[in-house]
Write a protein that holds these residues in place. Structure first.
Motif, mmCIF file in Angstrom:
data_model
loop_
_atom_site.group_PDB
_atom_site.id
_atom_site.type_symbol
_atom_site.label_atom_id
_atom_site.label_comp_id
_atom_site.label_asym_id
_atom_site.label_seq_id
_atom_site.Cartn_x
_atom_site.Cartn_y
_atom_site.Cartn_z
ATOM 1 N N LEU A 216 -7.988 7.053 9.127
ATOM 2 C CA LEU A 216 -8.612 5.760 9.395
ATOM 3 C C LEU A 216 -8.751 4.999 8.081
ATOM 4 O O LEU A 216 -9.403 5.448 7.146
ATOM 5 C CB LEU A 216 -9.981 5.946 10.043
ATOM 6 C CG LEU A 216 -10.696 4.670 10.511
ATOM 7 C CD1 LEU A 216 -9.870 3.976 11.589
ATOM 8 C CD2 LEU A 216 -12.082 5.006 11.038
ATOM 9 N N THR A 217 -8.105 3.857 8.006
ATOM 10 C CA THR A 217 -8.085 3.076 6.768
ATOM 11 C C THR A 217 -8.786 1.742 6.981
ATOM 12 O O THR A 217 -9.054 1.325 8.121
ATOM 13 C CB THR A 217 -6.635 2.809 6.325
ATOM 14 O OG1 THR A 217 -5.979 2.044 7.344
ATOM 15 C CG2 THR A 217 -5.874 4.103 6.120
ATOM 16 N N SER A 218 -9.052 1.074 5.886
ATOM 17 C CA SER A 218 -9.580 -0.282 5.978
ATOM 18 C C SER A 218 -8.483 -1.206 6.506
ATOM 19 O O SER A 218 -7.336 -1.153 6.053
ATOM 20 C CB SER A 218 -10.036 -0.776 4.609
ATOM 21 O OG SER A 218 -10.295 -2.172 4.651
ATOM 22 N N ASN B 6 0.804 -1.224 0.000
ATOM 23 C CA ASN B 6 0.000 0.000 0.000
ATOM 24 C C ASN B 6 0.834 1.269 0.000
ATOM 25 O O ASN B 6 0.299 2.371 -0.007
ATOM 26 C CB ASN B 6 -0.937 0.020 1.215
ATOM 27 C CG ASN B 6 -0.196 -0.045 2.534
ATOM 28 O OD1 ASN B 6 0.622 -0.921 2.736
ATOM 29 N ND2 ASN B 6 -0.495 0.885 3.429
ATOM 30 N N VAL B 7 2.173 1.160 -0.003
ATOM 31 C CA VAL B 7 3.055 2.325 0.015
ATOM 32 C C VAL B 7 3.608 2.560 -1.387
ATOM 33 O O VAL B 7 4.160 1.654 -2.013
ATOM 34 C CB VAL B 7 4.213 2.127 1.009
ATOM 35 C CG1 VAL B 7 5.133 3.348 1.014
ATOM 36 C CG2 VAL B 7 3.670 1.871 2.413
ATOM 37 N N ASN B 8 3.449 3.795 -1.881
ATOM 38 C CA ASN B 8 3.954 4.161 -3.206
ATOM 39 C C ASN B 8 5.427 4.565 -3.130
ATOM 40 O O ASN B 8 5.790 5.454 -2.347
ATOM 41 C CB ASN B 8 3.156 5.342 -3.782
ATOM 42 C CG ASN B 8 1.721 4.970 -4.087
ATOM 43 O OD1 ASN B 8 1.434 3.849 -4.476
ATOM 44 N ND2 ASN B 8 0.809 5.922 -3.894
ATOM 45 N N ALA C 285 -1.304 4.375 -1.495
ATOM 46 C CA ALA C 285 -2.122 4.112 -2.669
ATOM 47 C C ALA C 285 -3.618 4.241 -2.399
ATOM 48 O O ALA C 285 -4.360 4.718 -3.243
ATOM 49 C CB ALA C 285 -1.808 2.705 -3.205
ATOM 50 N N GLU C 286 -4.089 3.831 -1.239
ATOM 51 C CA GLU C 286 -5.516 3.783 -0.976
ATOM 52 C C GLU C 286 -6.013 4.918 -0.091
ATOM 53 O O GLU C 286 -7.153 4.872 0.377
ATOM 54 C CB GLU C 286 -5.869 2.439 -0.311
ATOM 55 C CG GLU C 286 -5.544 1.217 -1.146
ATOM 56 C CD GLU C 286 -6.402 1.144 -2.411
ATOM 57 O OE1 GLU C 286 -7.532 1.658 -2.389
ATOM 58 O OE2 GLU C 286 -5.926 0.591 -3.420
ATOM 59 N N LEU C 287 -5.175 5.930 0.117
ATOM 60 C CA LEU C 287 -5.564 6.953 1.085
ATOM 61 C C LEU C 287 -6.776 7.761 0.630
ATOM 62 O O LEU C 287 -7.544 8.250 1.448
ATOM 63 C CB LEU C 287 -4.396 7.898 1.370
ATOM 64 C CG LEU C 287 -4.635 8.732 2.630
ATOM 65 C CD1 LEU C 287 -4.283 7.914 3.860
ATOM 66 C CD2 LEU C 287 -3.846 10.017 2.618
ATOM 67 N N GLU C 288 -6.965 7.892 -0.678
ATOM 68 C CA GLU C 288 -8.095 8.690 -1.159
ATOM 69 C C GLU C 288 -9.427 8.090 -0.736
ATOM 70 O O GLU C 288 -10.447 8.770 -0.711
ATOM 71 C CB GLU C 288 -8.040 8.827 -2.679
ATOM 72 C CG GLU C 288 -8.124 7.505 -3.423
ATOM 73 C CD GLU C 288 -7.894 7.683 -4.906
ATOM 74 O OE1 GLU C 288 -8.691 7.137 -5.670
ATOM 75 O OE2 GLU C 288 -6.931 8.372 -5.282
ATOM 76 N N GLY D 128 -5.710 0.594 13.315
ATOM 77 C CA GLY D 128 -5.497 0.581 11.880
ATOM 78 C C GLY D 128 -5.387 1.937 11.240
ATOM 79 O O GLY D 128 -5.642 2.093 10.037
ATOM 80 N N GLU D 129 -4.994 2.941 11.998
ATOM 81 C CA GLU D 129 -4.835 4.287 11.451
ATOM 82 C C GLU D 129 -3.412 4.494 10.945
ATOM 83 O O GLU D 129 -2.473 3.855 11.413
ATOM 84 C CB GLU D 129 -5.153 5.340 12.510
ATOM 85 C CG GLU D 129 -6.599 5.337 12.970
ATOM 86 C CD GLU D 129 -6.856 6.351 14.074
ATOM 87 O OE1 GLU D 129 -7.991 6.816 14.192
ATOM 88 O OE2 GLU D 129 -5.901 6.670 14.819
ATOM 89 N N ILE D 130 -3.273 5.405 9.982
ATOM 90 C CA ILE D 130 -1.960 5.869 9.553
ATOM 91 C C ILE D 130 -1.728 7.224 10.218
ATOM 92 O O ILE D 130 -2.480 8.174 10.011
ATOM 93 C CB ILE D 130 -1.868 6.001 8.028
ATOM 94 C CG1 ILE D 130 -2.002 4.626 7.371
ATOM 95 C CG2 ILE D 130 -0.549 6.651 7.623
ATOM 96 C CD1 ILE D 130 -2.055 4.673 5.871
ATOM 97 N N HIS D 131 -0.688 7.287 11.005
ATOM 98 C CA HIS D 131 -0.353 8.477 11.789
ATOM 99 C C HIS D 131 0.765 9.211 11.061
ATOM 100 O O HIS D 131 1.758 8.603 10.664
ATOM 101 C CB HIS D 131 0.098 8.018 13.177
ATOM 102 C CG HIS D 131 0.637 9.099 14.058
ATOM 103 N ND1 HIS D 131 -0.152 9.797 14.944
ATOM 104 C CD2 HIS D 131 1.897 9.582 14.213
ATOM 105 C CE1 HIS D 131 0.602 10.659 15.602
ATOM 106 N NE2 HIS D 131 1.847 10.555 15.171
#
Length: 429
Positions: free
Chosen positions: A242-244, A140-142, A327-330, A270-273
């Motif tokens: 907050l991501t899936s 999931n990281v570009n 990649a999926e942050l949008e 499951g959050e990205i900080h």
């Protein structure tokens, strides 16, 4: 009523707690089960200021060689915290990926030099290729072709709420005298200039030593002694996405993104900080000092409710940065955001060890890096107070005496002159 103790620690953040624990243990070790006590003073509650807003990242990579050496010691202590604090705190050890621009031929010259310097200290920090970085970072990281990647496998990360719980437990286990919700009102000094008594709104305390671990509150607390402590605060915005949980791999490392100037780590639920690193430009640091009236407001600016939330524009800037990297942050949701702070010095290095004017005053100021260094700084302060220990020779480079009149004049020259005025800045917009 006046209490009598060996050492008073002012400031109940993580550095104050670490200093109190290590000093108390050292006094007991040297003097047996004596009554030489350590008293920890905190104006609100433990770990409620800047310590409550950190990201829990512990890493060793640092361009200052002696700081990197101390960071490596600190990381080792964090992994075996029970040996010095008497408590253990769980952590995640997924390492850290460092990302920089490719400055030519698949390298970044500055970072190559950094890797060589760290290798001399036996710190693992080496360049890896894009394919290796992608495997470590997860899908999931570009990652981009114009970037170079370095891996620090020894980096670890903590949940700050669990660290705070461990601090309270360690304070109890080590029988530290604790005075929360207590304000320092002043000091009494002897003929030799040493502090003999700390005056508070919760009783006065006679002592042999005082440790300043008050961070951003230091300038206002010690101003009455005629001590100019060059500490200010730099605002840093923090955002959690907050991501899936289907999109997140819980083995994702810390990502130190120096191309987009952001740190990322996995957070609770499951959050990205994410947060930004400190400014490293001397002029920007000087502007932070010139625009921040800490002698007037003290560090209470940190806990002012009006300074907690982020505006829509600030959130959108962070969203744009995060979308470049994830990649999926949008399709993710803004969960929370707040302002945090770095307490900084003019050269971004720590202030450690004995004061150059007051003979029994010791400083433990982390310059925005206090969390990761906390266990080793606690031991270092205990070394300085007792005059013996493994870190006694590591202090000189970080003494407050380096900020003499000549240094500060040169520092303030960074924001003086017509080219650096607000008028000139406005004209350029």
């Amino acid at each position: 009523m006046t209490n009598t103790v060996n050492t008073v620690i002012i400031g109940g953040g993580i550095l104050g707690c670490a200093s109190a624990i290590s000093t108390q243990k050292r006094l007991r070790k040297l003097n047996g089960n004596s009554n030489e006590k350590v008293c920890l003073i905190e104006k609100t509650v433990l770990s409620s200021g800047i310590s409550a807003r950190h990201s829990g990242i512990v890493r060793s990579a640092n361009a200052v060689k002696k700081a990197a050496k101390l960071a490596k010691n600190a990381t080792d202590y964090w992994k075996n915290l029970v040996s010095i604090w008497g408590v253990q705190c769980e952590y995640e050890s997924n390492g850290a990926i460092w990302i920089a621009r490719d400055t030519g031929s698949g390298k970044n010259e500055d970072w190559t030099k950094l890797a060589e310097s760290l290798s001399d200290l036996d710190i693992q920090f080496g360049q890896i290729d894009k394919h290796q970085a992608q495997e470590i970072c997860t899908k999931n990281v570009n990652l981009q072709d114009d970037e170079v990647f370095y891996f620090e496998p020894g980096a670890i990360q903590f949940d700050p709420t669990k660290v705070r719980r461990a601090l309270y437990e360690a304070i109890k286990i080590n029988k530290i005298d604790i005075k929360e919700k207590t304000n320092v009102k002043g000091f009494v000094t002897g003929n030799d200039g040493k502090i003999t008594k700390v005056l508070t709104d919760n009783g006065d305390i006679s002592c042999e030593n005082v440790v300043n671990a008050a961070g951003a509150w230091s300038p206002s607390i010690f101003d009455s002694l005629g001590i100019n402590i060059p500490v200010s605060i730099e605002t840093v915005n923090v955002v959690n996405w907050l991501t899936s949980q289907f999109d997140i791999d819980y083995k994702m490392p810390i990502i130190a993104d120096y191309k987009n100037l952001a740190y990322f780590r996995l957070w609770r639920n499951g959050e990205i900080h994410m947060h930004q690193p400190r400014h490293r430009n001397t002029r920007e640091i000087a502007r932070t000092f010139s625009e921040n009236p800490l002698h007037i407001t003290g560090g209470d600016l940190v806990n002012d409710p009006t300074n907690q939330s982020l505006g829509y524009g600030q959130i959108r800037i962070y969203e744009d940065i995060a979308r470049k990297r994830f990649a999926e942050l949008e399709n993710s949701i803004y969960s929370s955001g707040y302002r945090s702070y770095f307490d900084i010095t003019p050269d971004l290095k720590f202030i450690l060890g004995k004061d150059d004017k007051v003979g029994n005053l010791f400083h433990c100021l982390g310059s925005g890096q206090g969390f990761k260094y906390a266990p080793v700084f606690g031991e270092l302060i205990a070394d300085a107070i007792t005059g013996d220990g493994v870190f006694i020779d590591e202090i000189d480079e970080f003494s407050i005496s380096r900020f003499d009149d000549n240094y500060m004049k040169n520092f303030w020259d960074q924001v003086s002159g017509s080219e650096n005025t607000l008028v000139a800045e406005a004209a350029s917009l």
